[in-house]
Enzyme design. Structure first.
Site, PDB file in Angstrom:
ATOM      1  N   LYS A   1      -2.320   1.068 -21.685  1.00 45.74           N
ATOM      2  CA  LYS A   1      -3.156   2.256 -21.884  1.00 45.74           C
ATOM      3  C   LYS A   1      -2.383   3.484 -21.446  1.00 45.74           C
ATOM      4  CE  LYS A   1      -3.772   3.735 -18.290  1.00 45.74           C
ATOM      5  NZ  LYS A   1      -2.874   4.174 -17.195  1.00 45.74           N
TER       6      LYS A   1
ATOM      7  N   TYR B   1      -9.697   5.779 -17.395  1.00 46.11           N
ATOM      8  CA  TYR B   1     -10.541   4.727 -16.799  1.00 46.11           C
ATOM      9  C   TYR B   1     -12.003   5.180 -16.735  1.00 46.11           C
ATOM     10  CZ  TYR B   1      -6.452   2.051 -15.381  1.00 46.11           C
ATOM     11  OH  TYR B   1      -5.303   1.314 -15.383  1.00 46.11           O
TER      12      TYR B   1
HETATM   13  P1  NAD Z   1       7.393   3.406 -14.897  1.00 50.22           P
HETATM   14  O1  NAD Z   1       7.909   4.804 -14.927  1.00 50.22           O
HETATM   15  O2  NAD Z   1       7.376   2.709 -13.587  1.00 50.22           O
HETATM   16  O3  NAD Z   1       8.204   2.509 -15.931  1.00 50.22           O
HETATM   17  C1  NAD Z   1       8.506   2.972 -17.214  1.00 50.22           C
HETATM   18  C2  NAD Z   1       9.546   2.055 -17.852  1.00 50.22           C
HETATM   19  O4  NAD Z   1       9.901   2.615 -19.115  1.00 50.22           O
HETATM   20  C3  NAD Z   1      10.847   1.953 -17.039  1.00 50.22           C
HETATM   21  O5  NAD Z   1      11.327   0.646 -17.115  1.00 50.22           O
HETATM   22  C4  NAD Z   1      11.783   2.898 -17.776  1.00 50.22           C
HETATM   23  O6  NAD Z   1      13.145   2.520 -17.652  1.00 50.22           O
HETATM   24  C5  NAD Z   1      11.326   2.705 -19.220  1.00 50.22           C
HETATM   25  N1  NAD Z   1      11.669   3.855 -20.080  1.00 50.22           N
HETATM   26  C6  NAD Z   1      12.241   3.752 -21.288  1.00 50.22           C
HETATM   27  N2  NAD Z   1      12.438   4.959 -21.826  1.00 50.22           N
HETATM   28  C7  NAD Z   1      12.019   5.852 -20.928  1.00 50.22           C
HETATM   29  C8  NAD Z   1      11.979   7.274 -20.900  1.00 50.22           C
HETATM   30  N3  NAD Z   1      12.398   8.015 -21.929  1.00 50.22           N
HETATM   31  N4  NAD Z   1      11.488   7.880 -19.799  1.00 50.22           N
HETATM   32  C9  NAD Z   1      11.011   7.158 -18.761  1.00 50.22           C
HETATM   33  N5  NAD Z   1      11.019   5.788 -18.738  1.00 50.22           N
HETATM   34  C10 NAD Z   1      11.514   5.155 -19.809  1.00 50.22           C
HETATM   35  O7  NAD Z   1       5.926   3.451 -15.538  1.00 50.22           O
HETATM   36  P2  NAD Z   1       4.759   2.375 -15.371  1.00 50.22           P
HETATM   37  O8  NAD Z   1       3.894   2.772 -14.240  1.00 50.22           O
HETATM   38  O9  NAD Z   1       5.296   1.015 -15.382  1.00 50.22           O
HETATM   39  O10 NAD Z   1       3.902   2.678 -16.697  1.00 50.22           O
HETATM   40  C11 NAD Z   1       4.270   2.169 -17.962  1.00 50.22           C
HETATM   41  C12 NAD Z   1       3.032   2.091 -18.861  1.00 50.22           C
HETATM   42  O11 NAD Z   1       2.088   1.229 -18.250  1.00 50.22           O
HETATM   43  C13 NAD Z   1       2.302   3.416 -19.081  1.00 50.22           C
HETATM   44  O12 NAD Z   1       1.790   3.484 -20.368  1.00 50.22           O
HETATM   45  C14 NAD Z   1       1.173   3.367 -18.074  1.00 50.22           C
HETATM   46  O13 NAD Z   1       0.048   4.139 -18.450  1.00 50.22           O
HETATM   47  C15 NAD Z   1       0.852   1.893 -18.058  1.00 50.22           C
HETATM   48  N6  NAD Z   1       0.268   1.444 -16.792  1.00 50.22           N
HETATM   49  C16 NAD Z   1      -0.888   0.751 -16.820  1.00 50.22           C
HETATM   50  C17 NAD Z   1      -1.465   0.311 -15.646  1.00 50.22           C
HETATM   51  C18 NAD Z   1      -2.741  -0.494 -15.690  1.00 50.22           C
HETATM   52  O14 NAD Z   1      -3.346  -0.682 -14.649  1.00 50.22           O
HETATM   53  N7  NAD Z   1      -3.139  -1.001 -16.845  1.00 50.22           N
HETATM   54  C19 NAD Z   1      -0.876   0.608 -14.431  1.00 50.22           C
HETATM   55  C20 NAD Z   1       0.321   1.303 -14.420  1.00 50.22           C
HETATM   56  C21 NAD Z   1       0.883   1.723 -15.625  1.00 50.22           C
END
Ligand code: NAD
Length: 334
Positions: free
Chosen positions: A107, A190
């Site tokens: 999401k 949410y």
């Molecule tokens: P994060 O920043 O920790 O990780 C992002 C990942 O994407 C990294 O591995 C990064 O290397 C990669 N990436 C590739 N291209 C990129 C770019 N151009 N810029 C930045 N990163 C890049 O983020 P996250 O917290 O893991 O979130 C990722 C997704 O998951 C989002 O869509 C977020 O909304 C979703 N999320 C959902 C929940 C949930 O509870 N359902 C919780 C956290 C995150």
């Protein structure tokens, strides 16, 4: 070669090994019964090596963003799970579907309804299932709120309060091009979800006001905070708040003959609930494990997922209406 313990389970490949994949999804995939972590897609050779060791991932199941499409030839990967910044969801969902894989997308599903439409169409065309990472549909306290609201356990719902905010947010989440917006896209969603799932209804109209920025140099092109209301059929009003500078975590239903409240409502664990009739007592569960297992079972038994692409699209449509209301100061019908 699939190991004995994973035989009969569907193989999942995680795309993007950031915080959510590393701290939640990969550990959850050690607890799942119907799927397991079979592959990874990352541009980091350091992460590839570490994950290979930690999760026993064979070399042929490790991809980067360039050779990702060749995952089509890998029979041990059934599901691709997109865990990238929001603006990248569309491209990778479409590529995963075109590679003949079922897809879970985090999401918010995408930045616009048009992107969601293309993602849904790509999965339909490939005859593959699409699901959104809405983990709270598998969490007992939130499920009980759905029951209380929809079955009118305390009478008809009159008012809802939903708040989700956090502080110290950085990186792509405050970059409009990658996130699509500020806290509304990330955590405010949410609240939109919760109001929809406790009523089982769709909002008719929204009004929204951005909160004054305390750090304008940090939140240059996204909102720092936002208050909005949603009108539902039957006169139900939802009052919602989201923020990147204030911690908030609440879901409260007020009905004709009582109330129910979760505080905190949306975290991975530690959800607590009470109602006008007493405390809610439910176990803490691994939400992500239940979510992924449910999708694996939906695929295995050819039944729909309860957290579909269409559900993700509807949330994106509402988020866009909230931004329009914020920008124009007008009530926006959905
Ligand atoms: P994060 O920043 O920790 O990780 C992002 C990942 O994407 C990294 O591995 C990064 O290397 C990669 N990436 C590739 N291209 C990129 C770019 N151009 N810029 C930045 N990163 C890049 O983020 P996250 O917290 O893991 O979130 C990722 C997704 O998951 C989002 O869509 C977020 O909304 C979703 N999320 C959902 C929940 C949930 O509870 N359902 C919780 C956290 C995150």
């Amino acid at each position: 070669m699939v190991s004995e313990k994973n035989r009969g389970k569907l193989g999942i490949a995680l795309v993007g090994l950031g915080a959510y994949s590393e701290n939640q999804l990969a550990p959850a995939l050690l607890q799942t019964k119907h799927c397991y972590l079979a592959g990874i897609v990352t541009r980091s050779s350091e992460k590839a090596a570490r994950w290979k060791r930690e999760y026993d991932i064979p070399d042929e199941n490790i991809y980067d963003y360039d050779n990702f499409d060749s995952i089509r030839d890998n029979r041990s990967i059934d599901i691709v799970y997109i865990v990238l910044p929001n603006a990248m969801h569309e491209e990778y969902v479409v590529r995963a579907a075109q590679a003949g894989k079922h897809v879970i997308c985090e999401k918010p599903m995408a930045l616009t309804v048009e992107q969601c439409d293309r993602m849904i169409a790509a999965c339909k065309e490939a005859r593959k299932m699409l699901s959104i990472g809405y983990r709270l549909h598998f969490e007992p306290h939130n499920l009980e709120m759905m029951r209380i609201g929809r079955e009118e356990v305390c009478g008809k719902v009159v008012r809802i309060k939903a708040e989700h905010g956090m502080s110290d947010t950085q990186g792509w989440r405050i970059d409009k091009a990658l996130a699509g917006g500020g806290p509304l896209m990330d955590v405010g969603i949410y609240c939109v979800q919760a109001c929809r799932y406790v009523t089982g209804l769709e909002p008719i109209a929204v009004e929204a006001t951005e909160t004054p920025k305390t750090k304008p140099e940090k939140f240059r092109d996204v909102e720092e905070g936002l208050n909005w209301t949603m009108e539902f059929p039957g006169g139900i009003i939802a009052e919602c708040r989201t923020s990147y500078s204030e911690k908030q975590n609440l879901l409260r239903i007020e009905a004709e003959n009582g109330w129910a409240e979760l505080s905190p409502a949306f975290p991975y664990s530690g959800i607590k609930g009470k109602t006008s009739g007493g405390d809610l007592k439910f176990p803490q569960v691994n939400q992500q494990a239940l979510q992924m297992d449910d999708f694996a079972l939906a695929i295995k038994t050819s039944r729909p997922t309860p957290v579909s692409g269409e559900m993700g699209r509807q949330d994106v449509k509402i988020l866009q209406a909230i931004y329009r209301a914020m920008e124009t100061g007008q009530r926006v019908e959905i």
